[in-house]
Enzyme design. Structure first.
Site, PDB file in Angstrom:
ATOM      1  N   ASP A  12       0.822  -1.212   0.000  1.00 39.82           N
ATOM      2  CA  ASP A  12       0.000   0.000   0.000  1.00 39.82           C
ATOM      3  C   ASP A  12       0.860   1.267   0.000  1.00 39.82           C
ATOM      4  O   ASP A  12       1.967   1.262   0.536  1.00 39.82           O
ATOM      5  CB  ASP A  12      -0.889  -0.035   1.255  1.00 39.82           C
ATOM      6  CG  ASP A  12      -2.056   0.927   1.155  1.00 39.82           C
ATOM      7  OD1 ASP A  12      -2.310   1.461   0.059  1.00 39.82           O
ATOM      8  OD2 ASP A  12      -2.714   1.143   2.185  1.00 39.82           O
ATOM      9  N   ASN A  60     -10.338  -2.521  -6.713  1.00 45.56           N
ATOM     10  CA  ASN A  60      -9.492  -1.629  -7.529  1.00 45.56           C
ATOM     11  C   ASN A  60     -10.080  -1.353  -8.921  1.00 45.56           C
ATOM     12  O   ASN A  60      -9.718  -0.367  -9.564  1.00 45.56           O
ATOM     13  CB  ASN A  60      -8.075  -2.195  -7.693  1.00 45.56           C
ATOM     14  CG  ASN A  60      -7.237  -2.117  -6.433  1.00 45.56           C
ATOM     15  OD1 ASN A  60      -6.329  -2.919  -6.222  1.00 45.56           O
ATOM     16  ND2 ASN A  60      -7.533  -1.142  -5.562  1.00 45.56           N
TER      17      ASN A  60
HETATM   18  C1  FPP Z   1      -1.734   0.244  -3.471  1.00 44.47           C
HETATM   19  O1  FPP Z   1      -1.286   1.567  -3.547  1.00 44.47           O
HETATM   20  C2  FPP Z   1      -1.232  -0.531  -4.574  1.00 44.47           C
HETATM   21  C3  FPP Z   1      -1.965  -1.063  -5.592  1.00 44.47           C
HETATM   22  C4  FPP Z   1      -3.422  -0.864  -5.738  1.00 44.47           C
HETATM   23  C5  FPP Z   1      -1.358  -1.834  -6.667  1.00 44.47           C
HETATM   24  C6  FPP Z   1      -0.145  -2.626  -6.315  1.00 44.47           C
HETATM   25  C7  FPP Z   1       0.649  -2.710  -7.523  1.00 44.47           C
HETATM   26  C8  FPP Z   1       1.986  -2.653  -7.570  1.00 44.47           C
HETATM   27  C9  FPP Z   1       2.886  -2.633  -6.407  1.00 44.47           C
HETATM   28  C10 FPP Z   1       2.564  -2.596  -8.911  1.00 44.47           C
HETATM   29  C11 FPP Z   1       3.477  -3.684  -9.178  1.00 44.47           C
HETATM   30  C12 FPP Z   1       2.868  -4.984  -9.176  1.00 44.47           C
HETATM   31  C13 FPP Z   1       3.092  -5.876 -10.127  1.00 44.47           C
HETATM   32  C14 FPP Z   1       2.614  -7.262  -9.950  1.00 44.47           C
HETATM   33  C15 FPP Z   1       3.836  -5.493 -11.338  1.00 44.47           C
HETATM   34  P1  FPP Z   1      -2.374   2.713  -3.670  1.00 44.47           P
HETATM   35  O2  FPP Z   1      -2.482   3.080  -5.104  1.00 44.47           O
HETATM   36  O3  FPP Z   1      -3.636   2.281  -3.020  1.00 44.47           O
HETATM   37  O4  FPP Z   1      -1.697   3.857  -2.847  1.00 44.47           O
HETATM   38  P2  FPP Z   1      -2.418   4.998  -2.014  1.00 44.47           P
HETATM   39  O5  FPP Z   1      -3.230   4.325  -0.950  1.00 44.47           O
HETATM   40  O6  FPP Z   1      -1.289   5.792  -1.463  1.00 44.47           O
HETATM   41  O7  FPP Z   1      -3.264   5.757  -2.997  1.00 44.47           O
END
Ligand code: FPP
Length: 232
Positions: A12, A60
């Protein structure tokens, strides 16, 4: 030091990492992919057998179309580009979730990566994609009901062990350690059944900043715990 056999991670904070730097959110996801690479390598070095990461939840899909599309492209690119490295590191790639929800171009790369790495014997990297813990439990119940209808199992024989064999995770042990970055104290619909006795480690570090030293901190912290599974 005791090494957890299975580590699960809620990656996250990619969006916040990007925002702090005045960058588009996708840059945070790209840097998050670098963290995943680093943590996967470190897991291999430490002898962790399974690493399950929450890469995309069913929730998501509700994000703006542009971010969803960018995440699918990043995932597809990662799967394509990473194969030689996964082979070199002896990593076996697997995936859990409603994989049929993924766009075709992404599913093709995913299946290719899974097949290519199927015989590898090092870390098993499990990507949770279009994953929802509640959906997994419902899918498990439906699978059990089908088996009962076919007369393959007797309803009276259903216990936790039998049920576990109807989950997406049937081939993996339950996680020993759950890591969540960015300080949130939530499970967020991740591995609801499997995390029953898992030790939790929450760090305020954002996922793109989480690298090998942070993984080692989490493993050291895990070693301070006494796991009693409800006993004494
Ligand atoms: C949460 O951060 C993360 C995600 C929804 C996606 C996770 C994906 C990756 C780490 C990319 C790489 C993965 C692969 C398999 C290539 P957020 O966007 O919710 O962050 P925030 O809460 O700060 O907005």
């Amino acid at each position: 030091m005791t090494i957890p056999r299975h580590i699960a991670i809620i990656m996250d904070g990619n969006g916040r990492w990007a925002k702090q730097r005045g960058l588009p959110r996708i840059r945070g996801h790209e840097e998050g992919a670098e963290s995943l690479r680093a943590v996967l390598t470190a897991c291999g070095e430490q002898g962790v057998e399974f690493l399950t990461v929450y890469a995309f939840s069913t929730e998501n899909w509700k994000r703006p179309k542009t971010e969803v599309a960018a995440l699918m492209r990043l995932l597809t690119h990662f799967l394509k580009k990473e194969i030689p490295d996964l082979m070199a590191k002896n990593v076996r790639l697997q995936a859990i979730g409603r994989l049929t929800d993924l766009p075709d171009f992404c599913r093709r790369e995913l299946h290719n990566a899974i097949e290519t790495t199927a015989q590898n014997t090092g870390v098993t990297l499990v990507l949770a994609l279009s994953y929802s813990g509640r959906m997994e439990i419902i899918d498990g119940i439906q699978s059990l009901l089908r088996e009962i209808k076919l007369g393959h199992i007797d309803a009276a024989m259903i216990d936790a062990e039998v049920f576990s064999k109807h989950l997406y995770t049937r081939y993996y042990p339950d996680p020993d350690l759950l890591i969540r970055t960015s300080g949130e104290m939530r499970i967020s619909n991740f591995l609801l059944w499997q995390l029953s006795y898992t030790e939790m480690y929450v760090t305020t570090k954002l996922w793109p900043d989480f690298r090998k030293p942070d993984l080692l901190d989490a493993i050291r912290d895990y070693n301070q715990r006494q796991r009693r599974y409800g006993g004494l």
